[in-house]
Design an enzyme around this catalytic site. Structure first.
Site, PDB file in Angstrom:
ATOM      1  N   SER A   1       0.864  -1.177   0.000  1.00 28.97           N
ATOM      2  CA  SER A   1       0.000   0.000   0.000  1.00 28.97           C
ATOM      3  C   SER A   1       0.901   1.227   0.000  1.00 28.97           C
ATOM      4  CB  SER A   1      -0.940  -0.016   1.209  1.00 28.97           C
ATOM      5  OG  SER A   1      -0.219  -0.245   2.399  1.00 28.97           O
TER       6      SER A   1
ATOM      7  N   GLU B   1       1.215   5.644   0.813  1.00 36.00           N
ATOM      8  CA  GLU B   1       0.659   6.780   1.556  1.00 36.00           C
ATOM      9  C   GLU B   1       1.041   8.097   0.883  1.00 36.00           C
ATOM     10  OE1 GLU B   1       0.823   6.482   5.828  1.00 36.00           O
ATOM     11  OE2 GLU B   1       1.447   8.580   5.959  1.00 36.00           O
TER      12      GLU B   1
ATOM     13  N   PHE C   1      12.380  14.206  11.016  1.00 33.48           N
ATOM     14  CA  PHE C   1      11.175  13.368  11.170  1.00 33.48           C
ATOM     15  C   PHE C   1      11.400  12.317  12.265  1.00 33.48           C
ATOM     16  CE2 PHE C   1       9.354  13.569   6.546  1.00 33.48           C
ATOM     17  CZ  PHE C   1       8.962  14.869   6.762  1.00 33.48           C
TER      18      PHE C   1
ATOM     19  N   HIS D   1       3.962  -1.010   3.565  1.00 36.26           N
ATOM     20  CA  HIS D   1       3.215   0.240   3.358  1.00 36.26           C
ATOM     21  C   HIS D   1       4.258   1.330   3.115  1.00 36.26           C
ATOM     22  CE1 HIS D   1      -0.018   3.238   3.946  1.00 36.26           C
ATOM     23  NE2 HIS D   1       0.868   3.938   4.628  1.00 36.26           N
TER      24      HIS D   1
HETATM   25  P1  FAD Z   1      -2.908   6.185  20.392  1.00 36.01           P
HETATM   26  O1  FAD Z   1      -3.002   4.783  19.931  1.00 36.01           O
HETATM   27  O2  FAD Z   1      -4.076   6.773  21.099  1.00 36.01           O
HETATM   28  O3  FAD Z   1      -1.592   6.271  21.307  1.00 36.01           O
HETATM   29  C1  FAD Z   1      -1.033   7.520  21.678  1.00 36.01           C
HETATM   30  C2  FAD Z   1      -0.282   7.378  23.004  1.00 36.01           C
HETATM   31  O4  FAD Z   1      -1.222   7.225  24.064  1.00 36.01           O
HETATM   32  C3  FAD Z   1       0.633   6.162  23.086  1.00 36.01           C
HETATM   33  O5  FAD Z   1       1.742   6.524  23.876  1.00 36.01           O
HETATM   34  C4  FAD Z   1      -0.220   5.117  23.806  1.00 36.01           C
HETATM   35  O6  FAD Z   1       0.564   4.176  24.528  1.00 36.01           O
HETATM   36  C5  FAD Z   1      -1.035   5.988  24.745  1.00 36.01           C
HETATM   37  N1  FAD Z   1      -2.384   5.437  24.960  1.00 36.01           N
HETATM   38  C6  FAD Z   1      -3.213   4.917  24.022  1.00 36.01           C
HETATM   39  N2  FAD Z   1      -4.386   4.555  24.582  1.00 36.01           N
HETATM   40  C7  FAD Z   1      -4.303   4.836  25.886  1.00 36.01           C
HETATM   41  C8  FAD Z   1      -5.204   4.695  26.972  1.00 36.01           C
HETATM   42  N3  FAD Z   1      -6.424   4.194  26.789  1.00 36.01           N
HETATM   43  N4  FAD Z   1      -4.776   5.110  28.208  1.00 36.01           N
HETATM   44  C9  FAD Z   1      -3.542   5.629  28.393  1.00 36.01           C
HETATM   45  N5  FAD Z   1      -2.643   5.792  27.382  1.00 36.01           N
HETATM   46  C10 FAD Z   1      -3.024   5.413  26.138  1.00 36.01           C
HETATM   47  N6  FAD Z   1      -0.677  11.947  12.552  1.00 36.01           N
HETATM   48  C11 FAD Z   1      -1.455  12.895  11.961  1.00 36.01           C
HETATM   49  O7  FAD Z   1      -1.647  13.978  12.528  1.00 36.01           O
HETATM   50  N7  FAD Z   1      -2.052  12.677  10.742  1.00 36.01           N
HETATM   51  C12 FAD Z   1      -1.900  11.507  10.074  1.00 36.01           C
HETATM   52  O8  FAD Z   1      -2.446  11.354   8.978  1.00 36.01           O
HETATM   53  C13 FAD Z   1      -1.090  10.486  10.669  1.00 36.01           C
HETATM   54  N8  FAD Z   1      -0.922   9.295  10.052  1.00 36.01           N
HETATM   55  C14 FAD Z   1      -0.201   8.299  10.682  1.00 36.01           C
HETATM   56  C15 FAD Z   1      -0.093   7.055  10.066  1.00 36.01           C
HETATM   57  C16 FAD Z   1       0.641   6.039  10.665  1.00 36.01           C
HETATM   58  C17 FAD Z   1       0.715   4.685   9.991  1.00 36.01           C
HETATM   59  C18 FAD Z   1       1.314   6.263  11.900  1.00 36.01           C
HETATM   60  C19 FAD Z   1       2.148   5.195  12.524  1.00 36.01           C
HETATM   61  C20 FAD Z   1       1.210   7.502  12.520  1.00 36.01           C
HETATM   62  C21 FAD Z   1       0.442   8.533  11.929  1.00 36.01           C
HETATM   63  N9  FAD Z   1       0.280   9.777  12.528  1.00 36.01           N
HETATM   64  C22 FAD Z   1      -0.493  10.753  11.942  1.00 36.01           C
HETATM   65  C23 FAD Z   1       0.946  10.081  13.810  1.00 36.01           C
HETATM   66  C24 FAD Z   1       0.022   9.798  15.021  1.00 36.01           C
HETATM   67  O9  FAD Z   1      -1.130  10.603  14.953  1.00 36.01           O
HETATM   68  C25 FAD Z   1       0.819  10.125  16.288  1.00 36.01           C
HETATM   69  O10 FAD Z   1       1.858   9.191  16.454  1.00 36.01           O
HETATM   70  C26 FAD Z   1      -0.005  10.225  17.561  1.00 36.01           C
HETATM   71  O11 FAD Z   1       0.820  10.759  18.598  1.00 36.01           O
HETATM   72  C27 FAD Z   1      -0.548   8.918  18.078  1.00 36.01           C
HETATM   73  O12 FAD Z   1      -1.614   8.463  17.374  1.00 36.01           O
HETATM   74  P2  FAD Z   1      -2.177   6.975  17.671  1.00 36.01           P
HETATM   75  O13 FAD Z   1      -3.376   6.795  16.853  1.00 36.01           O
HETATM   76  O14 FAD Z   1      -1.099   6.010  17.558  1.00 36.01           O
HETATM   77  O15 FAD Z   1      -2.580   7.186  19.219  1.00 36.01           O
END
Ligand code: FAD
Length: 284
Positions: free
Chosen positions: A12, A14, A212, A262
């Site tokens: 895939s 991005e 980055f 990806h």
């Molecule tokens: P989460 O899974 O919510 O995790 C964030 C942090 O919180 C982690 O440290 C986790 O351990 C902790 N955590 C999670 N759940 C809980 C809970 N219930 N209680 C306590 N702690 C918790 N960013 C953008 O702005 N736009 C994008 O388009 C984008 N695309 C991305 C694509 C990929 C494939 C990846 C790997 C990252 C991308 N990011 C993007 C970056 C991402 O938004 C950041 O890394 C962000 O800080 C975390 O998002 P997450 O969905 O992993 O968060």
């Protein structure tokens, strides 16, 4: 790595959403060049706090109009449930079937983080409001999320997103294959068995890559960093070294049973196609 071998290996790509109509047309050309890779889907990033909401939508719609499985990224930080529901409905109407569901990073100056604290809450909300309509991709961090206090907690939080209804995951990019293998072993031990596809960042510009990597917590191994630093401004040497290193990484991942790759294309087809060609992944 045992569970991962169960899945077919797919690629895939991005993209980030361009700023202008001209940029969008260029992206569609890049996307067409990447057809040779037969990507299972092409995802489009989303600016934290919804800053690219319109541009992400326009890009996904343009790709979808060409019959491409286009997957918008969607971050929830700073959003309300009503706002996310509106975006989901817009995508559902456009025929979108896959979303990369993320928390996002809190933009500096944002006081109200909104209705969602973590990505697992977004996934629960999407499943509760749209059922199984969307295939949900989530983010995975083989070298751990930069804000995680302890590795085990990060792994538990990843498992929480899967329990909330995620279908598959894409990793943050990394250059250390062992970090990925270790991550898979750890999640398997937690009973998680969704495909976790390695995110691959081709290397073309060391200064940008270093910036980055510092921001997202990816380690550039010392031997790579020293070599890249030694090349200085020699972009051809950086590119050649990057192609060798990243191709070798992909070979190792695929040979070990990773369920695909990806590519973080940075809206360029060249480096991704060169790596894919060396891996024998391009359509004849
Ligand atoms: P989460 O899974 O919510 O995790 C964030 C942090 O919180 C982690 O440290 C986790 O351990 C902790 N955590 C999670 N759940 C809980 C809970 N219930 N209680 C306590 N702690 C918790 N960013 C953008 O702005 N736009 C994008 O388009 C984008 N695309 C991305 C694509 C990929 C494939 C990846 C790997 C990252 C991308 N990011 C993007 C970056 C991402 O938004 C950041 O890394 C962000 O800080 C975390 O998002 P997450 O969905 O992993 O968060």
């Amino acid at each position: 790595m045992d569970t991962q071998r169960r899945y077919p290996q797919v690629c895939s790509c991005e993209f980030f959403p361009p700023h202008s109509e001209d940029g969008l047309q260029k992206l569609l050309v890049t996307s067409a060049e990447l057809d040779a890779l037969r990507p299972a889907f092409r995802s489009v990033t989303y600016g934290a706090g919804g800053s690219t909401r319109e541009r992400t939508f326009v890009t996904v719609t343009a790709l979808g109009g060409l019959g491409i499985d286009a997957a918008p990224h969607l971050t929830c930080v700073g959003s309300t449930r009503a706002g996310i529901a509106e975006i989901l409905e817009e995508y559902r109407v456009q025929g979108v079937r896959r979303i990369v569901a993320l928390r996002g990073d809190v933009p500096s100056g944002m006081r109200d983080i909104g209705d969602f604290r973590y990505a697992n809450e977004l996934i629960e909300f999407i499943r509760a409001s749209t059922g199984e309509h969307f295939h949900l991709e989530i983010a995975a961090y083989p070298e751990y999320h930069p804000q995680s206090s302890r590795p085990e907690r990060d792994l538990d939080n990843f498992a929480r997103k899967v329990q909330a209804g995620a279908n598959s995951a894409i990793t943050q990019y990394f250059y250390n294959a062992d970090a990925y293998f270790h991550f898979i072993d750890e999640i398997e031990a937690r009973g998680v068995d969704i495909p976790v596809v390695p995110g691959i960042m081709p290397i073309t510009n060391f200064t940008q890559l270093a910036r980055f990597s510092d921001a997202c917590g990816t380690e550039i191994p010392r031997w790579m960093r020293r070599q890249l630093e030694a090349y200085g401004e020699d972009r051809d040497a950086i590119r050649a070294f990057g192609l060798d290193v990243v191709t070798a990484l992909c070979e190792r991942l695929l040979a070990a049973g990773a369920p695909g790759l990806h590519f973080y294309t940075m809206n360029q087809s060249g480096p991704t196609l060169e790596i894919a060609s060396r891996l024998g992944l391009l359509q004849a």
